[in-house]
Design an enzyme around this catalytic site. Structure first.
Site, PDB file in Angstrom:
ATOM      1  N   LYS A 261       0.848  -1.376   0.099  1.00  0.00           N
ATOM      2  CA  LYS A 261       0.013  -0.122  -0.053  1.00  0.00           C
ATOM      3  C   LYS A 261       0.777   1.311   0.200  1.00  0.00           C
ATOM      4  O   LYS A 261       1.792   1.375   0.758  1.00  0.00           O
ATOM      5  CB  LYS A 261      -0.848  -0.034   1.350  1.00  0.00           C
ATOM      6  CG  LYS A 261      -2.025   0.633   1.229  1.00  0.00           C
ATOM      7  CD  LYS A 261      -2.886   0.544   2.466  1.00  0.00           C
ATOM      8  CE  LYS A 261      -4.420   0.822   2.435  1.00  0.00           C
ATOM      9  NZ  LYS A 261      -4.802   0.922   3.914  1.00  0.00           N
TER      10      LYS A 261
HETATM   11  C1  E4P Z   1      -7.840   2.070   3.416  1.00  0.00           C
HETATM   12  O1  E4P Z   1      -7.244   0.960   3.171  1.00  0.00           O
HETATM   13  C2  E4P Z   1      -7.795   2.757   5.076  1.00  0.00           C
HETATM   14  O2  E4P Z   1      -7.189   1.521   5.899  1.00  0.00           O
HETATM   15  C3  E4P Z   1      -9.216   2.919   5.791  1.00  0.00           C
HETATM   16  O3  E4P Z   1     -10.190   2.645   5.084  1.00  0.00           O
HETATM   17  C4  E4P Z   1      -8.610   4.367   6.477  1.00  0.00           C
HETATM   18  O4  E4P Z   1     -10.135   4.568   7.080  1.00  0.00           O
HETATM   19  P1  E4P Z   1     -10.368   5.552   8.097  1.00  0.00           P
HETATM   20  O5  E4P Z   1     -10.922   6.831   7.754  1.00  0.00           O
HETATM   21  O6  E4P Z   1     -11.455   4.656   8.936  1.00  0.00           O
HETATM   22  O7  E4P Z   1      -9.104   5.518   8.994  1.00  0.00           O
END
Ligand code: E4P
Length: 218
Positions: free
Chosen positions: A86
């Site tokens: 990622k």
């Molecule tokens: C995506 O892969 C992220 O880990 C995630 O969806 C972050 O979302 P949040 O806004 O709940 O931190």
């Protein structure tokens, strides 16, 4: 649409995997920090997640320059066959994505908040693109509208490789519903929201009624 779990918590992953519909996991540095994990255990922890899940597992790089991202990405990808690297969308991240994808490493481009960012991610070779819904809503913008624009724009083109859109920063069952209706390939859902996706008051009522009527039969 496929369901990924957005967590680094091993017990949550184990439980949801046992439900039978889990297709992958996404993590990020904040989610790993929430487990209480330490830096030296990070790779081992990701490896454990990869062993628990029959599907792609995203682990995020923390380096901020392209060479560092590439080096870290190669190390993460070597942990398991189902590891996806990622990378945040930015100049350095796009350059690192180009290098890693040309080596056959799957990249999930994260922190995507606009159509141009999504298109650039796909052009740089990203296998997955993660537009964030909830964080966009948090600043009084339209997270679902933004996701819809990204889905439409990305599906307009052939990038020469498979590209799947992951609806991320999901906060509710309605986010999942709307993401599915607009054609997002995947929703990555936190544990609490995943449970909300299963529950419906009419299902609970129906079960109670069946149970009560069955008592009469007995
Ligand atoms: C995506 O892969 C992220 O880990 C995630 O969806 C972050 O979302 P949040 O806004 O709940 O931190």
């Amino acid at each position: 649409m496929k369901f990924f779990l957005d967590t680094a918590d091993l017990s949550e992953i184990e439980e949801v995997a046992s439900w039978g519909a889990l297709a992958g996991v996404t993590t990020n540095p904040s989610l790993y920090a929430r487990t209480g994990g330490k830096l030296e255990d990070f790779e081992g922890h990701l490896k454990k997640i990869c062993d628990l899940v029959d599907g792609p597992v995203s682990g995020e790089v923390t380096a901020e320059d392209r060479d560092g991202m590439v080096e870290q990405g190669r190390k993460l990808a070597a942990l398991a066959d189902n590891m996806v690297v990622k990378i945040p969308v930015c100049v350095e991240g796009l350059a690192a994505t180009r290098t890693l994808s040309s080596e056959g490493i799957d990249v999930n481009m994260t922190l995507v908040f606009s159509v141009p960012q999504a298109l650039l991610a796909a052009r740089a070779g990203a296998r997955y693109i993660s537009p964030f819904i909830g964080r966009f809503d948090d600043i009084a913008e339209d997270g679902l509208g933004q996701l819809e624009d990204i889905v439409t724009a990305v599906k307009n083109y052939d990038f020469g490789h498979e590209v799947e859109i992951i609806a991320a920063s999901v906060r509710s069952a309605n986010h999942v519903t709307q993401a599915a209706l607009m054609g997002a390939d995947i929703a990555t859902v936190p544990y609490a929201a995943m449970k909300k996706c299963i529950k419906h008051p009419l299902t609970d009522q129906g079960l109670a009624k069946f149970k009560a009527d069955w008592e009469k039969v007995k």
